[in-house]
Scaffold this active site. Sequence first.
Site, short mmCIF file in Angstrom:
data_model
loop_
_atom_site.label_atom_id
_atom_site.label_comp_id
_atom_site.label_asym_id
_atom_site.label_seq_id
_atom_site.Cartn_x
_atom_site.Cartn_y
_atom_site.Cartn_z
N HIS A 119 -22.29 -27.08 21.34
CA HIS A 119 -22.14 -26.93 22.79
C HIS A 119 -23.40 -27.45 23.47
CE1 HIS A 119 -24.30 -23.30 21.60
NE2 HIS A 119 -24.58 -23.03 22.86
N HIS A 175 -25.71 -26.16 25.52
CA HIS A 175 -26.89 -25.39 25.89
C HIS A 175 -28.13 -26.02 25.24
CE1 HIS A 175 -24.74 -21.42 27.18
NE2 HIS A 175 -25.05 -22.17 28.22
N ASP A 190 -30.82 -25.05 23.78
CA ASP A 190 -31.37 -24.66 22.47
C ASP A 190 -30.57 -25.23 21.31
OD1 ASP A 190 -29.29 -22.95 23.25
OD2 ASP A 190 -29.99 -21.30 21.99
N HIS A 191 -29.49 -25.95 21.62
CA HIS A 191 -28.71 -26.63 20.59
C HIS A 191 -28.71 -28.15 20.77
CE1 HIS A 191 -26.63 -22.91 19.00
NE2 HIS A 191 -27.13 -22.49 20.15
N HIS A 204 -17.47 -18.68 24.69
CA HIS A 204 -18.88 -18.65 25.04
C HIS A 204 -18.97 -18.87 26.55
CE1 HIS A 204 -23.11 -18.65 24.28
NE2 HIS A 204 -23.30 -19.91 24.60
N ASP A 211 -22.32 -20.93 19.14
CA ASP A 211 -22.47 -19.67 19.85
C ASP A 211 -21.11 -19.16 20.30
OD1 ASP A 211 -25.11 -20.14 19.49
OD2 ASP A 211 -25.66 -20.15 21.62
N HIS A 243 -29.13 -17.68 14.19
CA HIS A 243 -29.20 -17.66 15.66
C HIS A 243 -29.61 -16.27 16.15
CE1 HIS A 243 -27.90 -18.08 19.92
NE2 HIS A 243 -28.18 -19.37 19.71
#
Length: 343
Positions: free
Chosen positions: A60, A62, A64-65, A160, A231, A291
């Site tokens: 996805h 976001h 942090d990914h 999510h 996530d 995670h």
Amino acid sequence: MDLTFLGTGSAYPSPQRGASALVLRTEGECWLFDCGEGTQTQIMKSQLRASRITKVFISHLHGDHLFGLPGLLCTVSLQTSPGPPPGPGPPPGPGPPHLPRLDIYGPPGLRKYLRVSLGLTGSQLLFPYAGRSVPLDVSSDCYLLFEDKRFVVKAFRLFHRIPSFGFCVQEQDRPGRLNTELLKRLGLHPGPLYGRLKAGEAVTLEDGRVLLSSDAMEKPVPGRKICIFGDCSSVVGEGPLKVCQGADILVHEATLADEQQEKAVDHGHSTPRMAAAVARACDARRLVLYHFSQRYKPSALQKDGDDDDVLTLQRQAEDALQGSAVDVTLAEDFLTLEIPLKR
């Protein structure tokens, strides 16, 4: 085949945990799943090589990914050496040299993100990267990303805060080995006839009997299955549970402990008990938790008196899985898990 965790923390990279990233390595190739900020530094600290990455899967959008992907692509480009195209054939003629292609899979918007970030920074890649729209197969509730002689890879939807996906990597069954004990009893010795049987041909024995290739081979070796969830607070539909049935390894987030489930769900995340419920429903062999909130330090850095003990997350998942055959593993940065053949 093995799986290496480069980052096991959520939200941002810290001195204790990198942001989300893991690599599946098989037969000389490396497939990267998610690429949080600092991933290329984590690769340099590991035994992996960025130049071996041939596929990238982003769960996805976001940060942090994802924030590490443009920089990693530029690093891979710097390490790219143009060479001749693989396979037999005459030497390449005049024209541009053959360059390896990097396949990137992810949610809508990923192509635009890469185009804008690389364009605004004037970054030029020495290799082509490819992407295409993949339709949802409503019968399986999954997306077929690709299929070849070695693997079938599918994506599936997750709940999510923004569209998020998980991935199922299914290895194709391998042909069984020759039953050499049987062949010796039949009077056959290693040589050309063995090669013909391996190739699927039938051979005629000295007494006139015909031996079929299928009769000379042991049972096929079942393919391994690795499922990696992005996530999520739950799955969308029944498709993910069906496609992940019997997974050898199921990688699932456990951002917060069970007692903080309400907060976790509000932010679109899971607890160990929630991850364990998915592993039980999928009849997975091993559940790997990752995670984690950055409050959970790696067990080696845990000090007496620390309020948040990462081992608590493992115990909560194990308690939820009592009576099942599912093993629980706590991922840490640079942990490598071997995935043996199922002979």
